[in-house]
Enzyme design. Structure first.
Site, PDB file in Angstrom:
ATOM      1  N   ASP A  67     -37.533  90.108 -68.594  1.00  0.00           N
ATOM      2  CA  ASP A  67     -37.904  88.789 -68.075  1.00  0.00           C
ATOM      3  C   ASP A  67     -38.237  88.834 -66.584  1.00  0.00           C
ATOM      4  O   ASP A  67     -37.983  89.829 -65.913  1.00  0.00           O
ATOM      5  CB  ASP A  67     -36.770  87.777 -68.345  1.00  0.00           C
ATOM      6  CG  ASP A  67     -35.378  88.365 -68.090  1.00  0.00           C
ATOM      7  OD1 ASP A  67     -35.278  89.382 -67.393  1.00  0.00           O
ATOM      8  OD2 ASP A  67     -34.395  87.789 -68.600  1.00  0.00           O
ATOM      9  N   ASN A 136     -23.465  81.676 -71.710  1.00  0.00           N
ATOM     10  CA  ASN A 136     -23.775  80.775 -72.829  1.00  0.00           C
ATOM     11  C   ASN A 136     -24.385  81.544 -74.003  1.00  0.00           C
ATOM     12  O   ASN A 136     -24.903  80.952 -74.941  1.00  0.00           O
ATOM     13  CB  ASN A 136     -24.717  79.653 -72.370  1.00  0.00           C
ATOM     14  CG  ASN A 136     -26.022  80.194 -71.806  1.00  0.00           C
ATOM     15  OD1 ASN A 136     -26.265  81.401 -71.832  1.00  0.00           O
ATOM     16  ND2 ASN A 136     -26.866  79.318 -71.295  1.00  0.00           N
ATOM     17  N   HIS A 138     -26.944  83.628 -73.739  1.00  0.00           N
ATOM     18  CA  HIS A 138     -28.378  83.929 -73.641  1.00  0.00           C
ATOM     19  C   HIS A 138     -28.617  85.426 -73.544  1.00  0.00           C
ATOM     20  O   HIS A 138     -27.793  86.175 -73.019  1.00  0.00           O
ATOM     21  CB  HIS A 138     -29.060  83.149 -72.505  1.00  0.00           C
ATOM     22  CG  HIS A 138     -28.762  83.615 -71.118  1.00  0.00           C
ATOM     23  ND1 HIS A 138     -28.537  82.743 -70.073  1.00  0.00           N
ATOM     24  CD2 HIS A 138     -28.669  84.855 -70.579  1.00  0.00           C
ATOM     25  CE1 HIS A 138     -28.330  83.442 -68.969  1.00  0.00           C
ATOM     26  NE2 HIS A 138     -28.396  84.726 -69.243  1.00  0.00           N
ATOM     27  N   GLU A 143     -32.310  80.802 -73.990  1.00  0.00           N
ATOM     28  CA  GLU A 143     -31.147  79.932 -73.825  1.00  0.00           C
ATOM     29  C   GLU A 143     -30.777  79.289 -75.162  1.00  0.00           C
ATOM     30  O   GLU A 143     -31.588  79.257 -76.084  1.00  0.00           O
ATOM     31  CB  GLU A 143     -31.485  78.824 -72.815  1.00  0.00           C
ATOM     32  CG  GLU A 143     -31.947  79.332 -71.446  1.00  0.00           C
ATOM     33  CD  GLU A 143     -30.815  79.839 -70.569  1.00  0.00           C
ATOM     34  OE1 GLU A 143     -29.657  79.919 -71.052  1.00  0.00           O
ATOM     35  OE2 GLU A 143     -31.068  80.179 -69.401  1.00  0.00           O
TER      36      GLU A 143
HETATM   37  C1  F6R Z   1     -31.463  89.890 -67.193  1.00  0.00           C
HETATM   38  C2  F6R Z   1     -31.291  88.969 -68.293  1.00  0.00           C
HETATM   39  C3  F6R Z   1     -30.077  88.138 -68.474  1.00  0.00           C
HETATM   40  C4  F6R Z   1     -28.773  88.822 -68.074  1.00  0.00           C
HETATM   41  C5  F6R Z   1     -27.582  87.885 -68.280  1.00  0.00           C
HETATM   42  C6  F6R Z   1     -26.282  88.510 -67.822  1.00  0.00           C
HETATM   43  O1  F6R Z   1     -32.723  90.520 -67.246  1.00  0.00           O
HETATM   44  O2  F6R Z   1     -32.177  88.862 -69.040  1.00  0.00           O
HETATM   45  O3  F6R Z   1     -30.012  87.736 -69.816  1.00  0.00           O
HETATM   46  O4  F6R Z   1     -28.617  89.990 -68.834  1.00  0.00           O
HETATM   47  O5  F6R Z   1     -27.787  86.704 -67.573  1.00  0.00           O
HETATM   48  O6  F6R Z   1     -26.313  88.646 -66.448  1.00  0.00           O
HETATM   49  P1  F6R Z   1     -25.173  89.438 -65.658  1.00  0.00           P
HETATM   50  O7  F6R Z   1     -25.310  90.876 -66.060  1.00  0.00           O
HETATM   51  O8  F6R Z   1     -25.510  89.237 -64.200  1.00  0.00           O
HETATM   52  O9  F6R Z   1     -23.883  88.847 -66.062  1.00  0.00           O
END
Ligand code: F6R
Length: 243
Positions: A67, A136, A138, A143
């Protein structure tokens, strides 16, 4: 789904890096799907160290990232393009031409998302997709929703994701409100998926995602349906799961 329990974040990082390293050893021209966020930073460091020691060769791999924030150019130090160069690609010596990530500066969402899905298909699909997981549930920026989104698309970030990501920006107001993300179908098309999770704060969502019902309200729960998923999680993240 194979769950590998690790002692702590460092142990989780080494083991996640080990899975990625095995993929690259077995198939040097692997197509890797990569993630940003705090979770994979330790694994990227380990991979860079193995590369520098001559134990791993990244010269043939290609990468696609999950992303990118919409509206940020690649030279913005909060862009995921910048994050990946800084935390992995530069250290691993992977040239820009062998990497792809949605172009956050492209205003035409339909065009950019179609380009990205076509580029992944043209490369032959992703061999190993690395994922982190949001509080959550995701994955990428998919989401919680009423249905699982399919291909790469533009999303409005939820309040909880904006809140979680504001730590990287000067203020909450600076967090972009939209992002381009691989969809659930893009992610599920990867031949192998590696989920890395760490920390007590993820314990509830780890339990819901991997032991609860499969529902778009917990996007990561769809991974239960994938034939080849490895979860590498530390004890704190697994503390609600009886394994
Ligand atoms: C990152 C992404 C997100 C993260 C998620 C967890 O490219 O797509 O889905 O993997 O938000 O983030 P952290 O590792 O910072 O807890």
């Amino acid at each position: 789904m194979k769950i590998i329990r690790t002692k702590d974040y460092e142990d989780m990082s080494r083991k996640a890096a080990g899975v990625i390293a095995a993929q690259v050893v077995l198939k040097p021209d692997s197509i890797l799907g990569l993630a940003t966020g705090s979770t994979p930073i330790g694994a990227y460091k380990q991979l860079i160290a193995w590369g520098r020691a001559g134990d791993l060769d990244f010269s043939e791999i290609r990468t696609f990232n999950l992303d990118e924030y919409r509206g940020l150019t690649r030279d913005n130090d909060q862009s995921y393009f910048y994050f990946m160069r800084h935390n992995f690609m530069d250290g691993a010596g992977i040239p820009v031409e062998r990497t792809d990530i949605p172009d956050g500066s492209e205003p035409d969402a339909e065009r950019e998302c179609a380009r990205y899905d076509a580029a992944i298909r043209a490369a032959g699909g992703i061999d190993l997709q690395l994922l982190g997981m949001g509080h959550n549930g995701h994955i990428g920026f998919n989401e919680p929703a009423d249905e699982f989104p399919k291909g790469t698309h533009s999303v409005d970030l939820t309040a909880s994701t904006i809140e979680a990501n504001k730590r990287f920006f000067a203020s909450e107001a600076d967090v972009p409100r939209q992002a381009y993300t691989m969809g659930i179908q893009t992610i599920m098309s990867a031949r192998k998926i590696l989920v890395a999770v760490s920390g007590e704060d993820k314990a509830d969502i780890v339990y819901k995602a991997f032991f609860g019902p499969v529902t778009p309200l917990v996007p990561a729960s769809i991974l239960q349906m994938h034939p080849d998923v490895i979860v590498v999680a530390d004890e704190a993240a697994l503390s609600r799961c009886k394994l």
